[in-house]
Design an enzyme around this catalytic site. Structure first.
Site, PDB file in Angstrom:
ATOM      1  N   HIS A 183       0.880  -1.179   0.000  1.00 54.06           N
ATOM      2  CA  HIS A 183       0.000   0.000   0.000  1.00 54.06           C
ATOM      3  C   HIS A 183       0.914   1.224   0.000  1.00 54.06           C
ATOM      4  O   HIS A 183       1.567   1.501   1.009  1.00 54.06           O
ATOM      5  CB  HIS A 183      -0.931  -0.041   1.214  1.00 54.06           C
ATOM      6  CG  HIS A 183      -1.740  -1.305   1.235  1.00 54.06           C
ATOM      7  ND1 HIS A 183      -2.887  -1.443   0.504  1.00 54.06           N
ATOM      8  CD2 HIS A 183      -1.522  -2.498   1.833  1.00 54.06           C
ATOM      9  CE1 HIS A 183      -3.357  -2.672   0.664  1.00 54.06           C
ATOM     10  NE2 HIS A 183      -2.545  -3.332   1.470  1.00 54.06           N
ATOM     11  N   ARG A 226      -7.434  -5.154   3.544  1.00 47.63           N
ATOM     12  CA  ARG A 226      -6.771  -6.132   4.425  1.00 47.63           C
ATOM     13  C   ARG A 226      -7.653  -6.646   5.560  1.00 47.63           C
ATOM     14  O   ARG A 226      -7.217  -7.499   6.330  1.00 47.63           O
ATOM     15  CB  ARG A 226      -5.485  -5.523   4.996  1.00 47.63           C
ATOM     16  CG  ARG A 226      -4.449  -5.175   3.940  1.00 47.63           C
ATOM     17  CD  ARG A 226      -4.022  -6.371   3.127  1.00 47.63           C
ATOM     18  NE  ARG A 226      -2.977  -5.993   2.151  1.00 47.63           N
ATOM     19  CZ  ARG A 226      -2.412  -6.856   1.317  1.00 47.63           C
ATOM     20  NH1 ARG A 226      -2.765  -8.123   1.307  1.00 47.63           N
ATOM     21  NH2 ARG A 226      -1.487  -6.449   0.461  1.00 47.63           N
ATOM     22  N   GLU A 242      11.895   2.775   8.539  1.00 49.12           N
ATOM     23  CA  GLU A 242      11.965   1.487   9.225  1.00 49.12           C
ATOM     24  C   GLU A 242      13.330   1.280   9.872  1.00 49.12           C
ATOM     25  O   GLU A 242      14.350   1.751   9.349  1.00 49.12           O
ATOM     26  CB  GLU A 242      11.723   0.379   8.177  1.00 49.12           C
ATOM     27  CG  GLU A 242      11.680  -1.015   8.745  1.00 49.12           C
ATOM     28  CD  GLU A 242      11.304  -2.058   7.676  1.00 49.12           C
ATOM     29  OE1 GLU A 242      11.102  -1.675   6.499  1.00 49.12           O
ATOM     30  OE2 GLU A 242      11.219  -3.234   8.020  1.00 49.12           O
TER      31      GLU A 242
HETATM   32  C1  LIG Z   1      -6.036 -10.275  -0.581  1.00 54.81           C
HETATM   33  C2  LIG Z   1      -4.888  -9.729  -1.362  1.00 54.81           C
HETATM   34  C3  LIG Z   1      -4.072 -10.583  -2.072  1.00 54.81           C
HETATM   35  C4  LIG Z   1      -2.988 -10.089  -2.799  1.00 54.81           C
HETATM   36  N1  LIG Z   1      -2.187 -10.954  -3.494  1.00 54.81           N
HETATM   37  C5  LIG Z   1      -1.132 -10.472  -4.187  1.00 54.81           C
HETATM   38  C6  LIG Z   1      -0.261 -11.353  -4.918  1.00 54.81           C
HETATM   39  O1  LIG Z   1      -0.474 -12.557  -4.949  1.00 54.81           O
HETATM   40  N2  LIG Z   1       0.802 -10.826  -5.556  1.00 54.81           N
HETATM   41  C7  LIG Z   1       1.042  -9.476  -5.570  1.00 54.81           C
HETATM   42  O2  LIG Z   1       2.019  -9.049  -6.183  1.00 54.81           O
HETATM   43  N3  LIG Z   1       0.253  -8.626  -4.883  1.00 54.81           N
HETATM   44  C8  LIG Z   1      -0.820  -9.087  -4.208  1.00 54.81           C
HETATM   45  N4  LIG Z   1      -1.611  -8.208  -3.509  1.00 54.81           N
HETATM   46  C9  LIG Z   1      -1.262  -6.797  -3.500  1.00 54.81           C
HETATM   47  C10 LIG Z   1      -2.177  -5.962  -4.428  1.00 54.81           C
HETATM   48  O3  LIG Z   1      -1.963  -6.300  -5.785  1.00 54.81           O
HETATM   49  C11 LIG Z   1      -1.918  -4.460  -4.223  1.00 54.81           C
HETATM   50  O4  LIG Z   1      -0.583  -4.159  -4.559  1.00 54.81           O
HETATM   51  C12 LIG Z   1      -2.151  -4.041  -2.790  1.00 54.81           C
HETATM   52  O5  LIG Z   1      -3.413  -4.498  -2.351  1.00 54.81           O
HETATM   53  C13 LIG Z   1      -2.083  -2.536  -2.647  1.00 54.81           C
HETATM   54  O6  LIG Z   1      -3.240  -1.980  -3.228  1.00 54.81           O
HETATM   55  P1  LIG Z   1      -3.551  -0.415  -3.121  1.00 54.81           P
HETATM   56  O7  LIG Z   1      -4.735  -0.160  -3.990  1.00 54.81           O
HETATM   57  O8  LIG Z   1      -3.612  -0.007  -1.701  1.00 54.81           O
HETATM   58  O9  LIG Z   1      -2.227   0.131  -3.831  1.00 54.81           O
HETATM   59  P2  LIG Z   1      -1.441   1.531  -3.845  1.00 54.81           P
HETATM   60  O10 LIG Z   1      -0.159   1.210  -4.500  1.00 54.81           O
HETATM   61  O11 LIG Z   1      -1.358   2.153  -2.513  1.00 54.81           O
HETATM   62  O12 LIG Z   1      -2.300   2.364  -4.839  1.00 54.81           O
HETATM   63  C14 LIG Z   1      -3.502   3.025  -4.477  1.00 54.81           C
HETATM   64  C15 LIG Z   1      -4.340   3.252  -5.698  1.00 54.81           C
HETATM   65  O13 LIG Z   1      -3.650   4.127  -6.594  1.00 54.81           O
HETATM   66  C16 LIG Z   1      -3.857   3.701  -7.936  1.00 54.81           C
HETATM   67  N5  LIG Z   1      -2.564   3.307  -8.532  1.00 54.81           N
HETATM   68  C17 LIG Z   1      -1.425   3.008  -7.870  1.00 54.81           C
HETATM   69  N6  LIG Z   1      -0.448   2.698  -8.722  1.00 54.81           N
HETATM   70  C18 LIG Z   1      -0.981   2.780  -9.950  1.00 54.81           C
HETATM   71  C19 LIG Z   1      -0.468   2.554 -11.242  1.00 54.81           C
HETATM   72  N7  LIG Z   1       0.784   2.165 -11.466  1.00 54.81           N
HETATM   73  N8  LIG Z   1      -1.291   2.751 -12.295  1.00 54.81           N
HETATM   74  C20 LIG Z   1      -2.568   3.147 -12.116  1.00 54.81           C
HETATM   75  N9  LIG Z   1      -3.133   3.364 -10.890  1.00 54.81           N
HETATM   76  C21 LIG Z   1      -2.342   3.187  -9.821  1.00 54.81           C
HETATM   77  C22 LIG Z   1      -4.830   2.518  -7.886  1.00 54.81           C
HETATM   78  O14 LIG Z   1      -6.145   3.001  -8.015  1.00 54.81           O
HETATM   79  C23 LIG Z   1      -4.604   1.968  -6.512  1.00 54.81           C
HETATM   80  O15 LIG Z   1      -5.714   1.250  -5.984  1.00 54.81           O
HETATM   81  C24 LIG Z   1      -2.715  -8.692  -2.795  1.00 54.81           C
HETATM   82  C25 LIG Z   1      -3.548  -7.831  -2.075  1.00 54.81           C
HETATM   83  C26 LIG Z   1      -4.616  -8.321  -1.362  1.00 54.81           C
HETATM   84  C27 LIG Z   1      -5.479  -7.359  -0.575  1.00 54.81           C
END
Ligand SMILES: Cc1cc2nc3c(=O)[nH]c(=O)nc-3n(C[C@H](O)[C@H](O)[C@H](O)COP(=O)(O)OP(=O)(O)OC[C@H]3O[C@@H](n4cnc5c(N)ncnc54)[C@H](O)[C@@H]3O)c2cc1C
Length: 221
Positions: A82, A186, A90
Protein backbone atom coordinates in the site's frame (compact mmCIF):
# COMPACT_ATOMS: atom_id res chain seq x y z
CA UNK A 1 -8.25 6.33 25.18
CA UNK A 2 -6.26 3.31 23.91
CA UNK A 3 -3.31 4.34 21.80
CA UNK A 4 -1.48 1.01 21.53
CA UNK A 5 -2.89 -2.36 20.56
CA UNK A 6 -0.80 -5.53 20.92
CA UNK A 7 -0.90 -7.86 17.91
CA UNK A 8 0.62 -11.36 17.69
CA UNK A 9 3.17 -12.45 20.30
CA UNK A 10 5.36 -9.33 20.15
CA UNK A 11 3.80 -6.89 17.68
CA UNK A 12 1.69 -3.79 18.11
CA UNK A 13 0.06 -0.83 16.41
CA UNK A 14 0.58 2.45 18.26
CA UNK A 15 -1.19 5.66 17.34
CA UNK A 16 1.40 8.42 17.71
CA UNK A 17 -0.57 11.44 16.52
CA UNK A 18 -3.34 12.60 14.27
CA UNK A 19 -3.95 15.81 12.41
CA UNK A 20 -7.52 16.87 11.67
CA UNK A 21 -10.99 15.49 12.23
CA UNK A 22 -14.24 14.95 10.39
CA UNK A 23 -14.49 18.75 10.23
CA UNK A 24 -11.18 18.88 8.32
CA UNK A 25 -12.73 16.68 5.62
CA UNK A 26 -15.86 18.83 5.47
CA UNK A 27 -13.95 22.08 5.16
CA UNK A 28 -11.63 20.69 2.49
CA UNK A 29 -14.78 19.96 0.47
CA UNK A 30 -16.59 23.22 1.33
CA UNK A 31 -13.72 25.37 0.06
CA UNK A 32 -14.97 24.59 -3.46
CA UNK A 33 -17.89 26.94 -2.66
CA UNK A 34 -15.75 29.31 -0.55
CA UNK A 35 -17.63 28.07 2.55
CA UNK A 36 -16.50 26.81 5.95
CA UNK A 37 -18.18 24.96 8.84
CA UNK A 38 -17.10 26.07 12.30
CA UNK A 39 -18.96 23.28 14.09
CA UNK A 40 -19.78 19.79 12.85
CA UNK A 41 -23.51 19.48 12.07
CA UNK A 42 -25.84 16.84 10.60
CA UNK A 43 -25.48 18.66 7.25
CA UNK A 44 -21.75 18.01 7.44
CA UNK A 45 -22.41 14.34 8.18
CA UNK A 46 -24.54 14.18 5.04
CA UNK A 47 -21.78 15.81 3.02
CA UNK A 48 -19.21 13.24 4.21
CA UNK A 49 -21.51 10.36 3.29
CA UNK A 50 -22.06 11.91 -0.14
CA UNK A 51 -18.32 12.39 -0.74
CA UNK A 52 -17.56 8.77 0.20
CA UNK A 53 -20.48 7.34 -1.78
CA UNK A 54 -19.43 9.10 -5.01
CA UNK A 55 -15.68 8.46 -4.51
CA UNK A 56 -14.91 12.17 -4.15
CA UNK A 57 -11.88 11.12 -2.11
CA UNK A 58 -9.53 14.12 -2.08
CA UNK A 59 -11.11 15.80 1.02
CA UNK A 60 -10.20 12.61 2.91
CA UNK A 61 -6.51 13.15 2.03
CA UNK A 62 -6.25 16.07 4.47
CA UNK A 63 -6.43 14.36 7.89
CA UNK A 64 -3.09 12.71 8.62
CA UNK A 65 -2.19 9.88 10.96
CA UNK A 66 1.15 8.77 12.34
CA UNK A 67 1.62 5.24 13.65
CA UNK A 68 4.45 3.17 15.07
CA UNK A 69 3.98 -0.43 13.98
CA UNK A 70 5.84 -3.61 14.86
CA UNK A 71 5.02 -6.61 12.68
CA UNK A 72 6.77 -9.67 11.22
CA UNK A 73 8.56 -9.18 7.90
CA UNK A 74 6.19 -11.50 6.02
CA UNK A 75 3.29 -9.20 6.97
CA UNK A 76 5.29 -6.02 6.39
CA UNK A 77 5.93 -7.16 2.80
CA UNK A 78 2.16 -7.16 2.24
CA UNK A 79 1.56 -3.96 4.24
CA UNK A 80 4.19 -2.08 2.21
CA UNK A 81 2.31 -2.84 -1.03
CA UNK A 82 0.00 0.00 0.00
CA UNK A 83 2.03 2.89 -1.33
CA UNK A 84 -0.12 5.83 -2.37
CA UNK A 85 -0.56 8.30 0.49
CA UNK A 86 1.92 6.52 2.81
CA UNK A 87 5.37 7.56 4.12
CA UNK A 88 7.45 5.00 6.06
CA UNK A 89 10.78 4.80 7.86
CA UNK A 90 11.97 1.49 9.23
CA UNK A 91 14.58 0.16 11.62
CA UNK A 92 17.62 -1.02 9.65
CA UNK A 93 19.42 -4.25 10.46
CA UNK A 94 22.39 -2.85 8.57
CA UNK A 95 22.96 -0.67 11.63
CA UNK A 96 21.10 -2.44 14.44
CA UNK A 97 22.22 -5.83 15.72
CA UNK A 98 20.21 -6.15 18.93
CA UNK A 99 18.27 -9.32 19.79
CA UNK A 100 15.76 -10.07 17.02
CA UNK A 101 12.23 -11.15 17.96
CA UNK A 102 10.16 -13.65 16.00
CA UNK A 103 6.51 -14.35 15.29
CA UNK A 104 5.68 -17.91 16.35
CA UNK A 105 2.13 -19.06 15.55
CA UNK A 106 0.23 -21.03 18.19
CA UNK A 107 -1.84 -22.66 15.48
CA UNK A 108 -0.71 -23.91 12.06
CA UNK A 109 -3.80 -23.62 9.87
CA UNK A 110 -4.74 -26.16 7.23
CA UNK A 111 -4.34 -25.34 3.56
CA UNK A 112 -7.69 -24.76 1.84
CA UNK A 113 -7.78 -26.80 -1.38
CA UNK A 114 -10.65 -24.61 -2.65
CA UNK A 115 -8.58 -21.43 -2.49
CA UNK A 116 -5.40 -20.60 -4.42
CA UNK A 117 -4.45 -18.28 -1.58
CA UNK A 118 -5.64 -18.64 1.95
CA UNK A 119 -6.23 -21.20 4.63
CA UNK A 120 -8.96 -22.90 6.61
CA UNK A 121 -9.47 -21.91 10.21
CA UNK A 122 -8.88 -25.50 11.42
CA UNK A 123 -5.46 -26.40 12.76
CA UNK A 124 -3.44 -29.16 11.12
CA UNK A 125 -3.59 -32.63 12.65
CA UNK A 126 -0.04 -32.46 14.01
CA UNK A 127 -0.21 -28.87 15.20
CA UNK A 128 2.15 -29.24 18.16
CA UNK A 129 4.76 -30.93 15.99
CA UNK A 130 4.52 -28.19 13.34
CA UNK A 131 4.72 -25.34 15.87
CA UNK A 132 7.72 -27.07 17.48
CA UNK A 133 9.43 -27.36 14.07
CA UNK A 134 8.92 -23.62 13.47
CA UNK A 135 10.35 -22.83 16.91
CA UNK A 136 13.41 -25.02 16.32
CA UNK A 137 14.18 -23.57 12.89
CA UNK A 138 13.78 -20.05 14.30
CA UNK A 139 16.07 -20.75 17.25
CA UNK A 140 18.68 -22.23 14.93
CA UNK A 141 18.67 -19.14 12.66
CA UNK A 142 18.89 -16.91 15.71
CA UNK A 143 21.93 -18.84 17.03
CA UNK A 144 23.68 -18.71 13.65
CA UNK A 145 22.99 -14.96 13.47
CA UNK A 146 24.64 -14.42 16.86
CA UNK A 147 27.56 -16.69 15.92
CA UNK A 148 28.16 -14.72 12.70
CA UNK A 149 28.21 -11.44 14.66
CA UNK A 150 30.66 -12.99 17.16
CA UNK A 151 32.89 -13.92 14.22
CA UNK A 152 32.95 -10.24 13.27
CA UNK A 153 30.58 -10.50 10.30
CA UNK A 154 28.92 -7.13 9.63
CA UNK A 155 25.23 -6.82 10.66
CA UNK A 156 24.18 -6.12 7.05
CA UNK A 157 25.39 -9.60 6.03
CA UNK A 158 24.68 -11.53 9.24
CA UNK A 159 20.98 -10.57 8.90
CA UNK A 160 20.56 -12.69 5.76
CA UNK A 161 20.13 -15.76 7.96
CA UNK A 162 17.13 -14.30 9.81
CA UNK A 163 13.68 -15.63 8.82
CA UNK A 164 10.65 -13.77 7.45
CA UNK A 165 9.03 -14.22 10.86
CA UNK A 166 11.41 -11.67 12.39
CA UNK A 167 9.70 -8.57 13.73
CA UNK A 168 10.48 -5.23 12.16
CA UNK A 169 9.40 -1.80 13.34
CA UNK A 170 8.53 1.31 11.39
CA UNK A 171 6.91 4.71 11.62
CA UNK A 172 4.17 5.30 9.10
CA UNK A 173 2.37 8.51 8.22
CA UNK A 174 -0.63 8.40 5.94
CA UNK A 175 -3.87 10.13 5.09
CA UNK A 176 -7.24 9.00 6.35
CA UNK A 177 -8.14 7.94 2.81
CA UNK A 178 -4.99 5.79 2.54
CA UNK A 179 -5.70 3.94 5.82
CA UNK A 180 -9.33 3.40 4.84
CA UNK A 181 -8.24 1.84 1.53
CA UNK A 182 -5.69 -0.38 3.26
CA UNK A 183 -8.19 -1.51 5.90
CA UNK A 184 -10.88 -2.26 3.33
CA UNK A 185 -8.46 -4.50 1.45
CA UNK A 186 -6.77 -6.13 4.43
CA UNK A 187 -9.82 -6.74 6.65
CA UNK A 188 -11.42 -8.71 3.88
CA UNK A 189 -11.64 -12.48 4.47
CA UNK A 190 -9.49 -13.01 1.36
CA UNK A 191 -6.54 -11.38 3.19
CA UNK A 192 -4.23 -13.42 5.43
CA UNK A 193 -5.44 -13.77 9.04
CA UNK A 194 -2.23 -12.27 10.47
CA UNK A 195 -2.54 -9.05 8.40
CA UNK A 196 -6.27 -8.84 9.15
CA UNK A 197 -5.37 -8.56 12.84
CA UNK A 198 -3.18 -5.52 12.12
CA UNK A 199 -5.90 -3.91 9.97
CA UNK A 200 -8.41 -4.47 12.81
CA UNK A 201 -6.06 -2.73 15.24
CA UNK A 202 -5.86 0.29 12.89
CA UNK A 203 -9.67 0.39 12.75
CA UNK A 204 -9.94 0.33 16.55
CA UNK A 205 -7.55 3.27 16.81
CA UNK A 206 -8.90 5.41 13.98
CA UNK A 207 -12.67 4.98 14.15
CA UNK A 208 -13.05 7.08 17.36
CA UNK A 209 -10.89 9.86 15.87
CA UNK A 210 -12.82 10.18 12.59
CA UNK A 211 -16.16 8.53 13.41
CA UNK A 212 -18.28 9.82 10.53
CA UNK A 213 -15.62 9.64 7.81
CA UNK A 214 -14.44 6.22 8.90
CA UNK A 215 -17.89 4.63 8.72
CA UNK A 216 -18.54 6.35 5.37
CA UNK A 217 -15.26 5.13 3.86
CA UNK A 218 -15.04 1.64 5.29
CA UNK A 219 -16.87 -1.56 4.71
CA UNK A 220 -18.15 -2.53 8.13
CA UNK A 221 -19.04 -6.18 7.49
C1 LIG B 1 -6.04 -10.27 -0.58
C2 LIG B 1 -4.89 -9.73 -1.36
C3 LIG B 1 -4.07 -10.58 -2.07
C4 LIG B 1 -2.99 -10.09 -2.80
N1 LIG B 1 -2.19 -10.95 -3.49
C5 LIG B 1 -1.13 -10.47 -4.19
C6 LIG B 1 -0.26 -11.35 -4.92
O1 LIG B 1 -0.47 -12.56 -4.95
N2 LIG B 1 0.80 -10.83 -5.56
C7 LIG B 1 1.04 -9.48 -5.57
O2 LIG B 1 2.02 -9.05 -6.18
N3 LIG B 1 0.25 -8.63 -4.88
C8 LIG B 1 -0.82 -9.09 -4.21
N4 LIG B 1 -1.61 -8.21 -3.51
C9 LIG B 1 -1.26 -6.80 -3.50
C10 LIG B 1 -2.18 -5.96 -4.43
O3 LIG B 1 -1.96 -6.30 -5.79
C11 LIG B 1 -1.92 -4.46 -4.22
O4 LIG B 1 -0.58 -4.16 -4.56
C12 LIG B 1 -2.15 -4.04 -2.79
O5 LIG B 1 -3.41 -4.50 -2.35
C13 LIG B 1 -2.08 -2.54 -2.65
O6 LIG B 1 -3.24 -1.98 -3.23
P1 LIG B 1 -3.55 -0.41 -3.12
O7 LIG B 1 -4.74 -0.16 -3.99
O8 LIG B 1 -3.61 -0.01 -1.70
O9 LIG B 1 -2.23 0.13 -3.83
P2 LIG B 1 -1.44 1.53 -3.85
O10 LIG B 1 -0.16 1.21 -4.50
O11 LIG B 1 -1.36 2.15 -2.51
O12 LIG B 1 -2.30 2.36 -4.84
C14 LIG B 1 -3.50 3.03 -4.48
C15 LIG B 1 -4.34 3.25 -5.70
O13 LIG B 1 -3.65 4.13 -6.59
C16 LIG B 1 -3.86 3.70 -7.94
N5 LIG B 1 -2.56 3.31 -8.53
C17 LIG B 1 -1.43 3.01 -7.87
N6 LIG B 1 -0.45 2.70 -8.72
C18 LIG B 1 -0.98 2.78 -9.95
C19 LIG B 1 -0.47 2.55 -11.24
N7 LIG B 1 0.78 2.17 -11.47
N8 LIG B 1 -1.29 2.75 -12.30
C20 LIG B 1 -2.57 3.15 -12.12
N9 LIG B 1 -3.13 3.36 -10.89
C21 LIG B 1 -2.34 3.19 -9.82
C22 LIG B 1 -4.83 2.52 -7.89
O14 LIG B 1 -6.15 3.00 -8.02
C23 LIG B 1 -4.60 1.97 -6.51
O15 LIG B 1 -5.71 1.25 -5.98
C24 LIG B 1 -2.72 -8.69 -2.80
C25 LIG B 1 -3.55 -7.83 -2.08
C26 LIG B 1 -4.62 -8.32 -1.36
C27 LIG B 1 -5.48 -7.36 -0.58
Amino acid sequence: MTTMIPVGNAGFVELLETFGSDLTVVNAARVSFAKESLEFTSKDEGLIKYLAKYHHVSPFFHPQIRMRIKMPIFIAREWYRHTIGFARNEVSRRYVDDEPEFFIPEICRERDPKLKQGSKSEEVKNNNLCVQAIKEATTKSHHIYKALLEQGVCPEQARIILPQSMYTEFIETASLAAYARLCNLRRDMSAQKEIREYAEAVVTLLEPKFPVSWVALCKTD
